[in-house]
Design a protein around this motif. Structure first.
Motif, PDB file in Angstrom:
ATOM      1  N   ARG A  44       1.155  -1.497  -0.008  1.00 22.56           N
ATOM      2  CA  ARG A  44       0.193  -0.026  -0.238  1.00 22.56           C
ATOM      3  C   ARG A  44       0.464   1.313  -0.056  1.00 22.56           C
ATOM      4  NH1 ARG A  44      -3.533  -0.999   4.324  1.00 22.56           N
ATOM      5  NH2 ARG A  44      -4.108  -1.865   3.121  1.00 22.56           N
ATOM      6  N   PRO A  45       1.953   1.643   0.793  1.00 22.46           N
ATOM      7  CA  PRO A  45       3.232   3.265   1.042  1.00 22.46           C
ATOM      8  C   PRO A  45       3.197   3.164  -0.823  1.00 22.46           C
ATOM      9  CG  PRO A  45       3.184   1.395   3.036  1.00 22.46           C
ATOM     10  CD  PRO A  45       2.261   0.574   1.586  1.00 22.46           C
ATOM     11  N   VAL A  46       3.488   1.607  -1.769  1.00 20.18           N
ATOM     12  CA  VAL A  46       5.242   2.018  -2.552  1.00 20.18           C
ATOM     13  C   VAL A  46       3.787   2.633  -3.369  1.00 20.18           C
ATOM     14  CG1 VAL A  46       5.590   0.487  -4.399  1.00 20.18           C
ATOM     15  CG2 VAL A  46       5.889  -0.217  -1.814  1.00 20.18           C
ATOM     16  N   ALA A  47       2.280   1.613  -3.492  1.00 25.31           N
ATOM     17  CA  ALA A  47       1.180   1.916  -5.051  1.00 25.31           C
ATOM     18  C   ALA A  47       1.197   3.638  -4.033  1.00 25.31           C
ATOM     19  CB  ALA A  47       0.532   1.285  -3.954  1.00 25.31           C
ATOM     20  N   LEU A  48       1.227   4.188  -3.423  1.00 24.48           N
ATOM     21  CA  LEU A  48       0.719   5.200  -2.626  1.00 24.48           C
ATOM     22  C   LEU A  48       1.605   6.720  -3.004  1.00 24.48           C
ATOM     23  CD1 LEU A  48      -0.865   5.624   0.458  1.00 24.48           C
ATOM     24  CD2 LEU A  48      -1.597   5.804  -1.648  1.00 24.48           C
ATOM     25  N   THR A  49       2.747   5.908  -3.190  1.00 28.67           N
ATOM     26  CA  THR A  49       4.289   6.454  -3.877  1.00 28.67           C
ATOM     27  C   THR A  49       4.020   6.512  -5.459  1.00 28.67           C
ATOM     28  OG1 THR A  49       5.472   6.018  -1.663  1.00 28.67           O
ATOM     29  CG2 THR A  49       7.077   6.681  -4.103  1.00 28.67           C
ATOM     30  N   LEU A  50       4.205   5.744  -5.828  1.00 29.03           N
ATOM     31  CA  LEU A  50       4.066   5.886  -7.527  1.00 29.03           C
ATOM     32  C   LEU A  50       3.272   6.512  -7.886  1.00 29.03           C
ATOM     33  CD1 LEU A  50       4.776   1.458  -8.114  1.00 29.03           C
ATOM     34  CD2 LEU A  50       6.415   3.408  -8.247  1.00 29.03           C
ATOM     35  N   LEU A  51       1.271   6.278  -7.022  1.00 31.39           N
ATOM     36  CA  LEU A  51       0.441   7.349  -7.348  1.00 31.39           C
ATOM     37  C   LEU A  51       1.131   9.257  -6.925  1.00 31.39           C
ATOM     38  CD1 LEU A  51      -1.747   7.382  -8.831  1.00 31.39           C
ATOM     39  CD2 LEU A  51      -2.454   7.289  -6.118  1.00 31.39           C
ATOM     40  N   THR A  52       1.511   9.298  -6.025  1.00 39.08           N
ATOM     41  CA  THR A  52       2.185  10.394  -6.042  1.00 39.08           C
ATOM     42  C   THR A  52       3.012  10.571  -7.259  1.00 39.08           C
ATOM     43  OG1 THR A  52       1.903  10.636  -3.882  1.00 39.08           O
ATOM     44  CG2 THR A  52       2.837  11.958  -4.477  1.00 39.08           C
ATOM     45  N   LEU A  53       3.673   9.911  -7.875  1.00 39.27           N
ATOM     46  CA  LEU A  53       5.151  10.658  -8.772  1.00 39.27           C
ATOM     47  C   LEU A  53       4.176  10.174  -9.688  1.00 39.27           C
ATOM     48  CD1 LEU A  53       7.588   7.930  -7.430  1.00 39.27           C
ATOM     49  CD2 LEU A  53       7.935  10.397  -6.793  1.00 39.27           C
ATOM     50  N   CYS A  54       3.731   9.657 -10.674  1.00 37.57           N
ATOM     51  CA  CYS A  54       2.949   9.609 -10.985  1.00 37.57           C
ATOM     52  C   CYS A  54       1.642  11.047 -11.800  1.00 37.57           C
ATOM     53  CB  CYS A  54       2.027   8.684 -11.558  1.00 37.57           C
ATOM     54  SG  CYS A  54       2.509   7.087 -12.111  1.00 37.57           S
ATOM     55  N   LEU A  55       1.390  12.005 -10.524  1.00 35.04           N
ATOM     56  CA  LEU A  55       0.854  12.885 -10.480  1.00 35.04           C
ATOM     57  C   LEU A  55       1.548  13.950 -10.341  1.00 35.04           C
ATOM     58  CD1 LEU A  55      -1.993  11.972  -7.752  1.00 35.04           C
ATOM     59  CD2 LEU A  55      -2.392  12.116  -9.771  1.00 35.04           C
ATOM     60  N   VAL A  56       2.688  13.627  -9.920  1.00 33.59           N
ATOM     61  CA  VAL A  56       3.683  14.644 -10.511  1.00 33.59           C
ATOM     62  C   VAL A  56       4.032  14.959 -11.398  1.00 33.59           C
ATOM     63  CG1 VAL A  56       6.060  15.552  -9.616  1.00 33.59           C
ATOM     64  CG2 VAL A  56       4.246  14.707  -7.741  1.00 33.59           C
ATOM     65  N   LEU A  57       4.756  13.813 -12.755  1.00 33.46           N
ATOM     66  CA  LEU A  57       4.445  13.995 -13.762  1.00 33.46           C
ATOM     67  C   LEU A  57       3.905  14.138 -14.441  1.00 33.46           C
ATOM     68  CD1 LEU A  57       6.577  10.311 -13.775  1.00 33.46           C
ATOM     69  CD2 LEU A  57       7.341  12.482 -13.874  1.00 33.46           C
ATOM     70  N   LEU A  58       2.591  14.115 -14.410  1.00 25.11           N
ATOM     71  CA  LEU A  58       1.887  14.252 -14.933  1.00 25.11           C
ATOM     72  C   LEU A  58       0.913  15.994 -15.110  1.00 25.11           C
ATOM     73  CD1 LEU A  58      -1.486  12.478 -14.495  1.00 25.11           C
ATOM     74  CD2 LEU A  58      -0.222  12.216 -15.898  1.00 25.11           C
ATOM     75  N   ALA A  62       2.291  18.555 -17.902  1.00 25.47           N
ATOM     76  CA  ALA A  62       1.151  19.747 -18.617  1.00 25.47           C
ATOM     77  C   ALA A  62       1.462  20.624 -18.540  1.00 25.47           C
ATOM     78  CB  ALA A  62      -0.167  19.615 -17.059  1.00 25.47           C
ATOM     79  N   ALA A  63       2.311  21.581 -17.607  1.00 27.65           N
ATOM     80  CA  ALA A  63       2.688  22.662 -17.328  1.00 27.65           C
ATOM     81  C   ALA A  63       3.683  23.090 -17.877  1.00 27.65           C
ATOM     82  CB  ALA A  63       3.343  22.350 -15.676  1.00 27.65           C
TER      83      ALA A  63
END
Length: 266
Positions: A44-58, A62-63
């Motif tokens: 669960r923490p790994v998935a949250l970290t990956l999701l956060t990184l994906c959001l940051v990359l997106l 976008a920027a």
């Protein structure tokens, strides 16, 4: 009695069987839990970290896309401005060229009129301050002439004329002949060197600029009895003579006329 005993025994056997089954069921081991916890709690923490990184990359993409789009729009605007300025500059350059052509035509027309008026005043008065020639020089056609009184040999006259920013007299047209020959009349037998010479007897007569002498324009009088080299031409009393280049004669020089200044017409 025997039947009742057997029935009671059967009932007891059934009870023992039931108790035995219950005991074995109660003694079965409970399932073990892993000391490290369930797999879901680990990832669960790994998935949250990956999701956060994906959001940051997106968000970063976008920027970057927004910045690129703004830069693209700005580049198009600047390109349009440059194209518009180039077009305006081209139109201005064409207009400037047209104005320069018109000004040149106006200046040429003004110069033509000024030359015509100045020549009329020059001919009437025998000289005028509007003359495009240096002082004491004679103006004829598009040239200025000077017939000096100093006597020099042919080569010295060449250097003398060069020092005056001029060349020795050249007669290559009927108009120039009609002007130059009357200047050669003298009561003291003074003749004038011209720029016509040859490199030895039998060679071609050439002017100083390399132009050949025209036999149809005038005749060169040569004295065949004189044994000296007579390879330079003089003019005297309206005629052309072949003379020794070392003899002393007067110098006749010519140079191109300048421009008539309209303000000097008044």
């Amino acid at each position: 009695m025997l039947a009742k005993y057997n029935s009671t025994r059967d009932m007891l056997d059934d009870d023992d069987t039931t108790i035995s089954l219950y005991s074995r069921a109660s003694r079965q081991p409970e399932p073990r839990h892993s000391e490290n916890g369930t797999p879901s709690s680990v990832w669960r923490p790994v998935a949250l970290t990956l999701l956060t990184l994906c959001l940051v990359l997106l968000i970063g993409l976008a920027a970057l896309g927004l910045v690129f789009f703004q830069f693209y729009q700005l580049s198009n605007i600047q390109q349009d401005n440059i194209s518009e300025k180039d077009e305006k500059l081209g139109n201005f350059s064409r207009q400037l060229q047209l104005l320069q052509i018109q000004n040149r035509k106006i200046a040429e027309t003004l110069q033509h009129v000024a030359v015509k008026l100045c020549r009329e005043m020059y001919n009437k008065s025998g000289g005028h301050r509007c003359s495009p020639c240096p002082e004491n020089w004679k103006w004829h056609g598009d040239k200025c002439y000077q017939f000096y009184k100093e006597s020099k040999n042919w080569q010295s006259c060449e250097y003398f004329c060069l020092a005056e920013n001029a060349t020795m007299l050249k007669i290559s047209s009927q108009e120039e002949l009609d002007f130059a020959m009357p200047q050669s009349y003298s009561e003291f037998f003074y003749s004038y060197w011209t720029g016509l010479s040859r490199n030895g007897s039998g060679k071609a007569w050439l002017w100083m600029d390399g132009t050949p002498y025209s036999f149809e324009l005038f005749e060169i009088i040569i004295d065949p009895t004189n044994i000296r080299n007579r390879d330079c031409m003089t003019i005297f009393n309206g005629k052309a003579y072949s003379k020794d280049c070392k003899e002393l004669r007067r110098c006749a020089c010519e140079r191109m006329a300048g421009r008539v200044v309209p303000e000097q017409l008044y």
